[in-house]
Design a protein around this motif. Structure first.
Motif, PDB file in Angstrom:
ATOM      1  N   GLY A   1       0.848  -1.079  -0.209  1.00  0.00           N
ATOM      2  CA  GLY A   1      -0.020  -0.051  -0.058  1.00  0.00           C
ATOM      3  C   GLY A   1       0.711   1.409   0.025  1.00  0.00           C
ATOM      4  O   GLY A   1       0.673   2.163  -0.605  1.00  0.00           O
ATOM      5  N   ALA A   2       1.826   1.197   0.861  1.00  0.00           N
ATOM      6  CA  ALA A   2       2.712   2.472   0.757  1.00  0.00           C
ATOM      7  C   ALA A   2       3.382   2.762  -0.308  1.00  0.00           C
ATOM      8  O   ALA A   2       3.715   3.713  -0.918  1.00  0.00           O
ATOM      9  N   PHE A   3       3.997   1.779  -1.355  1.00  0.00           N
ATOM     10  CA  PHE A   3       4.483   1.809  -2.534  1.00  0.00           C
ATOM     11  C   PHE A   3       3.409   2.213  -3.447  1.00  0.00           C
ATOM     12  O   PHE A   3       4.007   3.026  -4.344  1.00  0.00           O
ATOM     13  N   LEU A   4       2.210   1.782  -3.565  1.00  0.00           N
ATOM     14  CA  LEU A   4       1.186   2.224  -4.415  1.00  0.00           C
ATOM     15  C   LEU A   4       0.853   3.759  -4.350  1.00  0.00           C
ATOM     16  O   LEU A   4       1.022   4.365  -5.113  1.00  0.00           O
ATOM     17  N   ILE A   5       0.952   4.239  -3.262  1.00  0.00           N
ATOM     18  CA  ILE A   5       0.863   5.749  -2.594  1.00  0.00           C
ATOM     19  C   ILE A   5       1.895   6.488  -3.224  1.00  0.00           C
ATOM     20  O   ILE A   5       1.729   7.429  -4.030  1.00  0.00           O
ATOM     21  N   ASP A   6       3.118   5.923  -3.118  1.00  0.00           N
ATOM     22  CA  ASP A   6       4.156   6.699  -3.283  1.00  0.00           C
ATOM     23  C   ASP A   6       4.436   6.768  -4.876  1.00  0.00           C
ATOM     24  O   ASP A   6       5.365   7.568  -5.514  1.00  0.00           O
ATOM     25  N   HIS A   7       4.129   5.408  -5.555  1.00  0.00           N
ATOM     26  CA  HIS A   7       4.571   5.531  -6.980  1.00  0.00           C
ATOM     27  C   HIS A   7       3.615   5.358  -8.093  1.00  0.00           C
ATOM     28  O   HIS A   7       3.942   5.764  -9.270  1.00  0.00           O
ATOM     29  N   VAL A   8       2.535   4.732  -7.569  1.00  0.00           N
ATOM     30  CA  VAL A   8       1.282   4.622  -8.752  1.00  0.00           C
ATOM     31  C   VAL A   8       0.152   5.031  -8.057  1.00  0.00           C
ATOM     32  O   VAL A   8      -0.050   6.364  -8.087  1.00  0.00           O
ATOM     33  N   SER A   9      -0.972   4.263  -7.909  1.00  0.00           N
ATOM     34  CA  SER A   9      -2.133   4.901  -7.513  1.00  0.00           C
ATOM     35  C   SER A   9      -2.834   3.468  -6.569  1.00  0.00           C
ATOM     36  O   SER A   9      -2.718   2.451  -7.150  1.00  0.00           O
ATOM     37  N   TRP A  10      -3.825   3.935  -5.768  1.00  0.00           N
ATOM     38  CA  TRP A  10      -4.539   2.839  -4.968  1.00  0.00           C
ATOM     39  C   TRP A  10      -5.402   2.031  -5.650  1.00  0.00           C
ATOM     40  O   TRP A  10      -5.495   0.976  -5.663  1.00  0.00           O
ATOM     41  N   HIS A  11      -5.790   2.546  -6.923  1.00  0.00           N
ATOM     42  CA  HIS A  11      -6.516   1.903  -7.898  1.00  0.00           C
ATOM     43  C   HIS A  11      -6.248   0.288  -8.112  1.00  0.00           C
ATOM     44  O   HIS A  11      -6.804  -0.761  -8.182  1.00  0.00           O
ATOM     45  N   TRP A  12      -4.831   0.529  -8.480  1.00  0.00           N
ATOM     46  CA  TRP A  12      -3.937  -0.854  -8.923  1.00  0.00           C
ATOM     47  C   TRP A  12      -4.182  -1.791  -7.765  1.00  0.00           C
ATOM     48  O   TRP A  12      -4.203  -3.345  -8.064  1.00  0.00           O
ATOM     49  N   GLY A  13      -4.063  -1.456  -6.421  1.00  0.00           N
ATOM     50  CA  GLY A  13      -4.216  -2.453  -5.550  1.00  0.00           C
ATOM     51  C   GLY A  13      -5.464  -3.309  -5.518  1.00  0.00           C
ATOM     52  O   GLY A  13      -5.534  -4.720  -5.457  1.00  0.00           O
ATOM     53  N   PHE A  14      -6.573  -2.788  -5.812  1.00  0.00           N
ATOM     54  CA  PHE A  14      -7.862  -3.386  -6.011  1.00  0.00           C
ATOM     55  C   PHE A  14      -8.114  -4.444  -7.316  1.00  0.00           C
ATOM     56  O   PHE A  14      -8.538  -5.530  -7.454  1.00  0.00           O
ATOM     57  N   ILE A  15      -7.230  -3.966  -8.395  1.00  0.00           N
ATOM     58  CA  ILE A  15      -7.027  -4.761  -9.401  1.00  0.00           C
ATOM     59  C   ILE A  15      -6.359  -5.937  -9.111  1.00  0.00           C
ATOM     60  O   ILE A  15      -6.525  -7.072  -9.643  1.00  0.00           O
ATOM     61  N   GLY A  16      -5.175  -5.835  -8.443  1.00  0.00           N
ATOM     62  CA  GLY A  16      -4.581  -6.867  -8.019  1.00  0.00           C
ATOM     63  C   GLY A  16      -5.333  -7.812  -6.928  1.00  0.00           C
ATOM     64  O   GLY A  16      -5.199  -9.114  -7.041  1.00  0.00           O
ATOM     65  N   ILE A  17      -6.211  -7.396  -6.068  1.00  0.00           N
ATOM     66  CA  ILE A  17      -6.860  -8.294  -5.295  1.00  0.00           C
ATOM     67  C   ILE A  17      -8.072  -9.025  -5.931  1.00  0.00           C
ATOM     68  O   ILE A  17      -8.331 -10.031  -5.819  1.00  0.00           O
ATOM     69  N   ALA A  18      -8.784  -8.446  -6.815  1.00  0.00           N
ATOM     70  CA  ALA A  18      -9.775  -8.968  -7.998  1.00  0.00           C
ATOM     71  C   ALA A  18      -8.836 -10.088  -8.689  1.00  0.00           C
ATOM     72  O   ALA A  18      -9.770 -11.227  -8.773  1.00  0.00           O
ATOM     73  N   PHE A  19      -7.902  -9.991  -9.140  1.00  0.00           N
ATOM     74  CA  PHE A  19      -7.057 -11.029  -9.764  1.00  0.00           C
ATOM     75  C   PHE A  19      -6.683 -12.168  -8.893  1.00  0.00           C
ATOM     76  O   PHE A  19      -6.913 -13.286  -9.250  1.00  0.00           O
ATOM     77  N   LEU A  20      -6.179 -12.014  -7.612  1.00  0.00           N
ATOM     78  CA  LEU A  20      -5.902 -13.112  -6.647  1.00  0.00           C
ATOM     79  C   LEU A  20      -7.392 -13.952  -6.364  1.00  0.00           C
ATOM     80  O   LEU A  20      -7.208 -15.101  -6.357  1.00  0.00           O
ATOM     81  N   ALA A  21      -8.252 -13.025  -6.213  1.00  0.00           N
ATOM     82  CA  ALA A  21      -9.560 -13.998  -5.942  1.00  0.00           C
ATOM     83  C   ALA A  21     -10.077 -14.528  -7.065  1.00  0.00           C
ATOM     84  O   ALA A  21     -10.893 -15.927  -6.745  1.00  0.00           O
TER      85      ALA A  21
END
Length: 409
Positions: free
Chosen positions: A159-179
């Motif tokens: 989460g810290a990496f996403l905040i600093d370098h890209v966007s929080w949106h990519w976190g949910f994309i990754g979560i959806a892929f794992l599920a």
């Protein structure tokens, strides 16, 4: 009541829990990755950072509001059908949140994503408890907990990496892929029950719930579960505000601070797996809860001597999480098996009660924290563990005595 054939724990039979824990990991990291990003999200939506803990509480509320139906529904339709449908729903809601543009719609999607918590607790856990013998089921739950604990360990750093370098949106994309990946594993490896499932009408649901809720042992043991789990939940909900805003830690330092705390929970689960066959069932709880009480007392010491708060909160929460690790799976088993009603209904009742308590306590402490800051957090954690030493402890000792009288180890 649905009767199923239990199996022993082996490499082959562990494939189903492994597939389930991948979904559990996705659901948990759906909270642990998002929480450190909430300061950035509230800033993006132009609202106060006081909204940050609400992401977690609405997630839990969503789980509480649907668990009452999923458990009984899985008793009638089959665990596998309901579980697979729940995974797909979670994937869809993770993708829909990418379209939100304000805090209200964001929290609404967080509420819907929370249904995934009920899919695990009211359906998945019931299937585990039915599929394995007593101590094997406890071991499986502890092993699953350790794997799923990678979520709160990895989540804050990612989460810290996403905040600093890209966007929080990519976190949910990754979560959806794992599920989505877990869906394939569950479809292939989750066993179908050999026993017939009672085809009772849904009108029987309330009758079953009344029987469960009138069971004093069930109620006492179940209400004791959030007392044990709540301090760590509060840590996950409030630590971004405490460590980043109050103490001035960076996002990366915040993520690293999670390692000893959650490492204590992992160690506790490992110890439980190693010793559960050697001790009377419940003995680890009588060891773990005093350690948790000591940990919460150390939190209060840190608030009194504020210059040592960071060290005290990490040490205290590490003790709390270790105590939870050697206690929670045993307490959950006792709560679930305290009623003879179908386990989907019992697991749903446990889930509803726990998550509603989680929601209200987190929201209450969030408001108290706005006024009293670190004192609110420390005293709340201490009070929750101290409460367990009232009725729940007495019920636990009663259950252990009954097991001893029946010759059960």
């Amino acid at each position: 009541m649905q009767n199923t054939q239990t199996t022993t724990l082996s490499r082959a039979t562990f494939m189903f829990p492994l597939a389930l824990v991948l979904f559990e990991f996705s659901v948990y990291i759906g909270n642990d990755l998002v929480q450190p990003a909430m300061l950035a999200i509230t800033k993006e939506f132009a609202v106060s950072s006081a909204w940050a803990p609400s992401s977690m509480s609405f997630y839990l509320l969503g789980g509480a509001c649907v668990a009452w139906l999923l458990g009984p529904l899985s008793d009638r339709l089959g665990r596998k059908k309901v579980l697979l449908a729940g995974v797909i729903f979670f994937v869809v809601t993770c993708l829909l949140i990418l379209l939100t543009h304000n805090i209200e719609s964001f929290l609404a999607l967080r509420f819907l994503q929370g249904f995934g918590l009920s899919v695990i607790s009211a359906v998945g856990y019931a299937a585990i408890q039915e599929s394995f013998a007593e101590r094997d089921a406890i071991k499986v739950m502890a092993l699953m907990a350790n794997i799923s604990l990678l979520a709160p360990l990895i989540g804050p750093v990612v989460g810290a990496f996403l905040i600093d370098h890209v966007s929080w949106h990519w976190g949910f994309i990754g979560i959806a892929f794992l599920a989505f990946l877990s869906w394939f594993g569950l479809k292939a490896k989750m066993p179908e029950p050999k026993a017939s499932i009672p085809k009772q009408p849904l009108s029987y649901i309330w009758d079953d719930y009344k029987k469960v809720l009138k069971n004093k042992t069930f109620m006492g043991m179940t209400l004791g579960l959030p007392m044990v789990a709540m301090p760590l939940m509060l840590w996950i909900a409030l630590s971004p505000v405490m460590l980043v805003e109050e103490l001035g830690l960076s996002s990366l330092q915040y993520g690293l601070a999670q390692f000893p705390v959650l490492g204590g929970l992992i160690l506790g689960n490992i110890v439980l797996i190693k010793i559960v066959d050697r001790l009377a069932l419940g003995k680890t709880v009588l060891i773990g809860l005093p350690l948790m009480l000591l940990g919460t007392a150390i939190l209060i010491v840190g608030v009194i001597w504020r210059e040592y708060f960071l060290y005290c909160v990490i040490l205290g929460m590490t003790l709390v999480s270790f105590g939870e690790g050697i206690s929670f799976s045993v307490l959950y088993r006792f709560a679930l098996m305290s009623s003879d009603i179908s386990k989907g209904t019992v697991a749903a009742a446990v889930s509803v009660l726990m998550m509603f308590i989680f929601f209200f306590v987190i929201e209450l402490i969030r408001m108290l924290y706005a006024q009293f800051h670190l004192w609110a957090y420390a005293l709340s954690c201490f009070a929750l563990i101290a409460l367990w030493f009232t009725i729940p402890r007495g019920l636990l000792k009663g259950i252990m005595q009954q097991r001893q009288a029946r010759g059960e180890f």
